[in-house]
Enzyme design. Structure first.
Site, PDB file in Angstrom:
ATOM      1  N   MET A  66     -13.994  89.250 -12.046  1.00 54.32           N
ATOM      2  CA  MET A  66     -13.641  90.281 -12.972  1.00 54.32           C
ATOM      3  C   MET A  66     -13.756  89.739 -14.382  1.00 54.32           C
ATOM      4  O   MET A  66     -12.768  89.587 -15.046  1.00 54.32           O
ATOM      5  CB  MET A  66     -12.225  90.745 -12.640  1.00 54.32           C
ATOM      6  CG  MET A  66     -11.728  91.949 -13.348  1.00 54.32           C
ATOM      7  SD  MET A  66     -11.296  92.049 -15.069  1.00 54.32           S
ATOM      8  CE  MET A  66     -10.958  90.495 -15.714  1.00 54.32           C
ATOM      9  N   PRO A  67     -14.928  89.385 -14.788  1.00 52.43           N
ATOM     10  CA  PRO A  67     -15.071  88.912 -16.162  1.00 52.43           C
ATOM     11  C   PRO A  67     -14.811  90.010 -17.183  1.00 52.43           C
ATOM     12  O   PRO A  67     -15.028  91.192 -16.914  1.00 52.43           O
ATOM     13  CB  PRO A  67     -16.526  88.459 -16.240  1.00 52.43           C
ATOM     14  CG  PRO A  67     -16.918  88.206 -14.836  1.00 52.43           C
ATOM     15  CD  PRO A  67     -16.155  89.207 -14.027  1.00 52.43           C
TER      16      PRO A  67
END
Length: 138
Positions: A1-2
């Site tokens: 989940m950048p």
């Protein structure tokens, strides 16, 4: 989940900015196999002269179309996975008209305890969200 920050010089259309963001997201989804809905981007335009990216001694010139990208993500991915992501981002951006020399990426790692998705809680730490397994990403 950048989380991705994208900084550009003013002058692109809203459609061009959306295409840049979507191209970067496609690279992250493809390389890190994150869910398509994990899409967290901040796109910021700056007046001319406020985005500076020289060649760092590599012997090439950048245009005023440079796209500076910061990737904020949890630690744990290999150097090979990061290099593959960098290449995928450049490839995807080339498809929307950004030259390879105009792609500048900074990668910042942190831990599960460094994220809050709302309500002032660290959902990875509280167990409200499962911590992503970064070992399985490329």
């Amino acid at each position: 989940m950048p989380m991705i920050r994208i900084d550009v010089t003013q002058g692109r259309t809203p459609e061009d900015l959306a295409a840049v963001s979507k191209a970067i997201h496609a690279a992250v989804v493809g390389e890190y196999r994150i869910p398509e809905g994990d899409y967290f981007h901040v796109v910021t335009e700056h007046p001319r002269g406020q985005v500076v990216a020289l060649d760092a001694g590599l012997g090439f010139e950048r245009s005023d179309g440079v796209v500076m990208i910061q990737v904020f993500t949890q630690r744990g991915r290999s150097g090979e996975a990061k290099a593959a992501l960098f290449a995928a981002i450049a490839r995807e951006l080339q498809g929307v008209g950004v030259a390879g020399e105009d792609v500048f990426i900074g990668y910042v790692e942190n831990g599960a305890e460094d994220w809050s998705f709302g309500f002032g809680r660290a959902q990875y730490s509280t167990g409200e969200l499962a911590t992503p397994d970064t070992r399985n990403a490329s």
